[in-house]
Motif scaffolding. Sequence first.
Motif, PDB file in Angstrom:
ATOM      1  N   SER A 291      18.803   7.765 -76.288  1.00 19.90           N
ATOM      2  CA  SER A 291      18.672   7.581 -74.838  1.00 19.90           C
ATOM      3  C   SER A 291      17.208   7.663 -74.415  1.00 19.90           C
ATOM      4  O   SER A 291      16.767   6.951 -73.510  1.00 19.90           O
ATOM      5  CB  SER A 291      19.500   8.622 -74.092  1.00 19.90           C
ATOM      6  N   GLU A 292      16.434   8.515 -75.092  1.00 22.37           N
ATOM      7  CA  GLU A 292      15.005   8.611 -74.797  1.00 22.37           C
ATOM      8  C   GLU A 292      14.283   7.314 -75.183  1.00 22.37           C
ATOM      9  O   GLU A 292      13.418   6.830 -74.450  1.00 22.37           O
ATOM     10  CB  GLU A 292      14.389   9.785 -75.571  1.00 22.37           C
TER      11      GLU A 292
ATOM     12  N   LEU B 145      17.949  11.299 -78.612  1.00 17.73           N
ATOM     13  CA  LEU B 145      16.740  10.541 -78.931  1.00 17.73           C
ATOM     14  C   LEU B 145      16.932   9.048 -78.657  1.00 17.73           C
ATOM     15  O   LEU B 145      15.996   8.359 -78.227  1.00 17.73           O
ATOM     16  CB  LEU B 145      16.359  10.754 -80.395  1.00 17.73           C
TER      17      LEU B 145
ATOM     18  N   ARG C 179      14.963   4.734 -72.624  1.00 15.05           N
ATOM     19  CA  ARG C 179      14.196   5.031 -71.403  1.00 15.05           C
ATOM     20  C   ARG C 179      12.746   4.561 -71.544  1.00 15.05           C
ATOM     21  O   ARG C 179      12.191   3.930 -70.631  1.00 15.05           O
ATOM     22  CB  ARG C 179      14.265   6.535 -71.141  1.00 15.05           C
TER      23      ARG C 179
ATOM     24  N   SER D 181      12.031  15.846 -77.495  1.00 11.36           N
ATOM     25  CA  SER D 181      11.894  14.401 -77.681  1.00 11.36           C
ATOM     26  C   SER D 181      10.466  14.116 -78.118  1.00 11.36           C
ATOM     27  O   SER D 181       9.514  14.640 -77.545  1.00 11.36           O
ATOM     28  CB  SER D 181      12.200  13.668 -76.369  1.00 11.36           C
TER      29      SER D 181
END
Length: 358
Positions: A86-87, A84, A90, A177
């Motif tokens: 890393s999401e 999460l 992004r 996600s």
Amino acid sequence: MSSPELDLVRLAARADLGPERSRAFRHAAEQPLDWTLAVRLAQYHRLVPLLFVHLRDHVPAAPEAVVSALHDAVRKTSVHVLFLSSEMARVARRLDRDGVPYLVFKGPSLAEAYGSVAKRPFVDNDILVHREDFGRVERALLDLGFGTQKRSDRQQSGYLWVHGEYTFRRMVGAARSAVDVHTNLVPFGFSYAPSFGELRGRARTLDVAGTGVPVLGWDDLFLTLSVNALKDQWDRLRLATDLAEVARLVDDWDAVGARAAQLGSRRAVHLAVLVAADEVGGEFPPHLVRQSRQDRRAQALARRARAFFETSAETRVRSGRGRASLNLLVQDGLRGQLRYSGFAAVRRAMERWVDPGA
């Protein structure tokens, strides 16, 4: 009445126990316990990571099978939190590229307050944006592979008015996600509606998976959590733990009090202080504790929260009437009560329209 299993979970409900709390926790854990119930209560109150950490670190004689099972659960959750994070990075990079102002709150910043994502995992990401930027954020998320429930433009606007947020999801293999895009920190019916520009001006920068993201300042996060706990009906001990951990990092309690008064949220703060102090040992300035204890209605609502914590999770009922009663009683004055009453009435009338599949 409180059970010894709930007492154990309550004692575990801090990131750092300190010497006195550590001794009390160890003593409670060494008594005859229904460990199945203790774990179930920790799961309900979302305190499994803290129960695991403190059993591992402070109770050498803790049942090995219990510690092992908790460890497995924490390991799986921690892996998901890394995903999460890393999401979130992004999404943040895309919004930065598009020039969309935003703020991240809860999730990663709460994990920072606890000192570790292992102690305070989260299940989604929350961002706050200007209402007029919602369309740009929606297009960015759809372009990044997120989807959302299909509604007409009018239904979507109505949903945002009722709930103050909209959820976008995507699957990456078996991992889910979710990003909750908020146009208000809490639904419109609450008086608490700080200016987005002021919140951005007081924001901190937090490193999330190698990307710097703007997050609510600690003072603003404490105020937000105080009001957000009402939306959740003060139904879990972790709400109190969140407030206690963030309170350690608040810079200016006078500013918190002034903003709470300006935004009609003084009683919400008094209730938050009472519950966090009495349930999990949160530490606050003496004058704020004194003011909170002099607020008779906040005292009565704090007793209601304790009774709710001590009710069996299996028999607990979250009723719309109970939610409305709590949110009505916690308002600072008649104006706030009228505002929330009107909002609740309109929300009931709109819910089936904005949620046709519900």
